[in-house]
Motif scaffolding. Structure first.
Motif, PDB file in Angstrom:
ATOM      1  N   LYS B 100      -1.796  41.100   8.501  1.00  0.00           N
ATOM      2  CA  LYS B 100      -1.738  40.551   9.861  1.00  0.00           C
ATOM      3  C   LYS B 100      -3.176  40.263  10.287  1.00  0.00           C
ATOM      4  O   LYS B 100      -3.832  41.050  10.965  1.00  0.00           O
ATOM      5  CB  LYS B 100      -1.071  41.537  10.807  1.00  0.00           C
ATOM      6  CG  LYS B 100      -0.768  40.962  12.182  1.00  0.00           C
ATOM      7  CD  LYS B 100       0.016  41.971  13.023  1.00  0.00           C
ATOM      8  CE  LYS B 100       0.286  41.438  14.421  1.00  0.00           C
ATOM      9  NZ  LYS B 100       1.048  42.407  15.242  1.00  0.00           N
ATOM     10  N   LEU B 101      -3.653  39.103   9.855  1.00  0.00           N
ATOM     11  CA  LEU B 101      -5.066  38.779   9.941  1.00  0.00           C
ATOM     12  C   LEU B 101      -5.418  38.041  11.224  1.00  0.00           C
ATOM     13  O   LEU B 101      -4.673  37.170  11.685  1.00  0.00           O
ATOM     14  CB  LEU B 101      -5.469  37.908   8.750  1.00  0.00           C
ATOM     15  CG  LEU B 101      -5.376  38.584   7.374  1.00  0.00           C
ATOM     16  CD1 LEU B 101      -5.366  37.533   6.269  1.00  0.00           C
ATOM     17  CD2 LEU B 101      -6.531  39.540   7.175  1.00  0.00           C
ATOM     18  N   ILE B 102      -6.581  38.383  11.759  1.00  0.00           N
ATOM     19  CA  ILE B 102      -7.213  37.612  12.828  1.00  0.00           C
ATOM     20  C   ILE B 102      -8.332  36.833  12.156  1.00  0.00           C
ATOM     21  O   ILE B 102      -9.248  37.441  11.567  1.00  0.00           O
ATOM     22  CB  ILE B 102      -7.787  38.517  13.921  1.00  0.00           C
ATOM     23  CG1 ILE B 102      -6.720  39.467  14.464  1.00  0.00           C
ATOM     24  CG2 ILE B 102      -8.397  37.662  15.038  1.00  0.00           C
ATOM     25  CD1 ILE B 102      -5.574  38.789  15.160  1.00  0.00           C
ATOM     26  N   PHE B 103      -8.258  35.505  12.232  1.00  0.00           N
ATOM     27  CA  PHE B 103      -9.218  34.667  11.523  1.00  0.00           C
ATOM     28  C   PHE B 103     -10.342  34.197  12.441  1.00  0.00           C
ATOM     29  O   PHE B 103     -10.133  33.973  13.644  1.00  0.00           O
ATOM     30  CB  PHE B 103      -8.516  33.421  10.972  1.00  0.00           C
ATOM     31  CG  PHE B 103      -7.739  33.661   9.707  1.00  0.00           C
ATOM     32  CD1 PHE B 103      -6.405  34.053   9.767  1.00  0.00           C
ATOM     33  CD2 PHE B 103      -8.320  33.484   8.463  1.00  0.00           C
ATOM     34  CE1 PHE B 103      -5.678  34.266   8.601  1.00  0.00           C
ATOM     35  CE2 PHE B 103      -7.605  33.696   7.301  1.00  0.00           C
ATOM     36  CZ  PHE B 103      -6.282  34.090   7.368  1.00  0.00           C
ATOM     37  N   GLY B 104     -11.511  34.027  11.848  1.00  0.00           N
ATOM     38  CA  GLY B 104     -12.569  33.296  12.503  1.00  0.00           C
ATOM     39  C   GLY B 104     -12.235  31.818  12.534  1.00  0.00           C
ATOM     40  O   GLY B 104     -11.242  31.386  11.927  1.00  0.00           O
ATOM     41  N   GLN B 105     -13.056  31.043  13.210  1.00  0.00           N
ATOM     42  CA  GLN B 105     -12.764  29.628  13.409  1.00  0.00           C
ATOM     43  C   GLN B 105     -13.083  28.771  12.198  1.00  0.00           C
ATOM     44  O   GLN B 105     -12.727  27.597  12.172  1.00  0.00           O
ATOM     45  CB  GLN B 105     -13.508  29.106  14.634  1.00  0.00           C
ATOM     46  CG  GLN B 105     -12.937  29.619  15.952  1.00  0.00           C
ATOM     47  CD  GLN B 105     -11.489  29.202  16.166  1.00  0.00           C
ATOM     48  OE1 GLN B 105     -10.550  29.965  15.938  1.00  0.00           O
ATOM     49  NE2 GLN B 105     -11.275  27.978  16.600  1.00  0.00           N
ATOM     50  N   GLY B 106     -13.749  29.320  11.205  1.00  0.00           N
ATOM     51  CA  GLY B 106     -14.019  28.579   9.988  1.00  0.00           C
ATOM     52  C   GLY B 106     -15.408  27.959   9.953  1.00  0.00           C
ATOM     53  O   GLY B 106     -15.974  27.616  10.996  1.00  0.00           O
ATOM     54  N   THR B 107     -15.931  27.844   8.753  1.00  0.00           N
ATOM     55  CA  THR B 107     -17.215  27.187   8.502  1.00  0.00           C
ATOM     56  C   THR B 107     -17.018  26.163   7.399  1.00  0.00           C
ATOM     57  O   THR B 107     -16.544  26.508   6.315  1.00  0.00           O
ATOM     58  CB  THR B 107     -18.281  28.205   8.055  1.00  0.00           C
ATOM     59  OG1 THR B 107     -18.521  29.135   9.110  1.00  0.00           O
ATOM     60  CG2 THR B 107     -19.583  27.504   7.678  1.00  0.00           C
ATOM     61  N   THR B 108     -17.371  24.929   7.699  1.00  0.00           N
ATOM     62  CA  THR B 108     -17.293  23.876   6.684  1.00  0.00           C
ATOM     63  C   THR B 108     -18.623  23.823   5.941  1.00  0.00           C
ATOM     64  O   THR B 108     -19.658  23.540   6.542  1.00  0.00           O
ATOM     65  CB  THR B 108     -16.985  22.520   7.329  1.00  0.00           C
ATOM     66  OG1 THR B 108     -15.747  22.624   8.039  1.00  0.00           O
ATOM     67  CG2 THR B 108     -16.864  21.448   6.258  1.00  0.00           C
ATOM     68  N   LEU B 109     -18.564  24.121   4.663  1.00  0.00           N
ATOM     69  CA  LEU B 109     -19.761  24.140   3.822  1.00  0.00           C
ATOM     70  C   LEU B 109     -19.822  22.892   2.962  1.00  0.00           C
ATOM     71  O   LEU B 109     -18.848  22.539   2.299  1.00  0.00           O
ATOM     72  CB  LEU B 109     -19.749  25.377   2.922  1.00  0.00           C
ATOM     73  CG  LEU B 109     -20.836  25.437   1.841  1.00  0.00           C
ATOM     74  CD1 LEU B 109     -22.225  25.527   2.456  1.00  0.00           C
ATOM     75  CD2 LEU B 109     -20.582  26.599   0.874  1.00  0.00           C
ATOM     76  N   GLN B 110     -20.959  22.254   3.000  1.00  0.00           N
ATOM     77  CA  GLN B 110     -21.218  21.128   2.094  1.00  0.00           C
ATOM     78  C   GLN B 110     -22.431  21.479   1.251  1.00  0.00           C
ATOM     79  O   GLN B 110     -23.504  21.772   1.790  1.00  0.00           O
ATOM     80  CB  GLN B 110     -21.472  19.844   2.883  1.00  0.00           C
ATOM     81  CG  GLN B 110     -21.717  18.640   1.996  1.00  0.00           C
ATOM     82  CD  GLN B 110     -22.058  17.377   2.780  1.00  0.00           C
ATOM     83  OE1 GLN B 110     -22.083  17.382   4.006  1.00  0.00           O
ATOM     84  NE2 GLN B 110     -22.304  16.298   2.069  1.00  0.00           N
ATOM     85  N   VAL B 111     -22.253  21.451  -0.057  1.00  0.00           N
ATOM     86  CA  VAL B 111     -23.357  21.702  -0.970  1.00  0.00           C
ATOM     87  C   VAL B 111     -23.754  20.362  -1.589  1.00  0.00           C
ATOM     88  O   VAL B 111     -22.966  19.739  -2.297  1.00  0.00           O
ATOM     89  CB  VAL B 111     -22.975  22.707  -2.066  1.00  0.00           C
ATOM     90  CG1 VAL B 111     -24.170  22.961  -2.990  1.00  0.00           C
ATOM     91  CG2 VAL B 111     -22.496  24.013  -1.445  1.00  0.00           C
TER      92      VAL B 111
END
Lengths: 112, 113
Positions: B100-111
């Motif tokens: 039952k996870l609470i997620f962060g808003q996310g990070t879009t990574l571009q390498v």
């Protein structure tokens, strides 16, 4: 080995219609989860099933949302009278009890 | 108190560099802290996870650093590769139900190559 399977992968529906989304968990996994992923809200927990216990429905956003799990395996998420704000990816996940959860690829719902 | 705050929202790193993504939480009942990687059109996949009894966990090029007193944890990707380009989510859950996870808003990574 088969992962979590969801259908349909894409669904476009008219506002006000009901939709059903299906999830086949990984065989032997006793726990099943539904999450919603939308641009504005990120990833949100919706509902959790564990064996024969009463489901944890604490994340369902309104009474238009319901889910059931038959025979401890397949689950169906139903959204009644769909609204445009219901447009999102609905993700199902399953888990051996107390361990890592494995997500399916999601059902992309668009309400027009 | 249920939130998990993630930063930055997006990140661009050169190939071979170190990618660092940070998360903070408030709820001291959280007991399980996973990181998920998501490619476009796919579901999130578990990358690495940590529990608060350790301060660091390393798996290959991926390391979680955990600071219990500050209620912060971070993901470090060493020797970042173009194939690491994806969206990364941190999450937290209580011991009573690690799924039952609470997620962060996310990070879009571009390498960049």
């Amino acid at each position: 080995g088969a992962g979590v399977s969801q259908s349909p992968s894409n669904k476009v529906t008219e506002k006000g219609k009901d939709v059903e989304l299906r999830c086949d968990p990984i065989s032997g996994h006793t726990a099943l989860y539904w999450y919603r992923q939308s641009l504005g809200q990120g990833l949100e927990f919706l509902i959790y099933f564990q064996g024969n216990s009463a489901p944890d429905k604490s994340g369902l956003p309104s009474d238009r949302f319901s889910a059931e799990r038959t025979g401890g395996s397949v689950s169906t998420l139903t959204i009644q009278r769909t609204q445009q704000e219901d447009s999102a990816v609905y993700l199902c996940a399953s888990s051996p009890q107390g361990n890592t959860i494995y997500f399916g690829e999601g059902s992309w719902l668009t309400v027009v | 108190q249920q939130q998990v705050k993630q930063s930055p929202q997006s990140l661009i790193v050169q190939k071979g560099g170190i990618s660092i993504i940070n998360c903070a939480y408030e709820n001291t009942a959280f007991d399980y802290f996973p990181w998920y990687q998501q490619f476009p059109g796919k579901g999130p996949a578990l990358l690495i996870a940590i529990r608060p009894d350790v301060s660091e966990k390393k798996e290959g090029r991926f390391t979680i650093s955990f600071n219990k007193s500050a209620k912060q944890f971070s993901l470090h990707i060493m020797d970042s590769q173009p194939g690491d380009s994806a969206t990364y989510f941190c999450a937290a859950s209580p011991a009573s139900n690690t799924g039952k996870l609470i997620f962060g808003q996310g990070t879009t990574l571009q390498v960049k190559p």
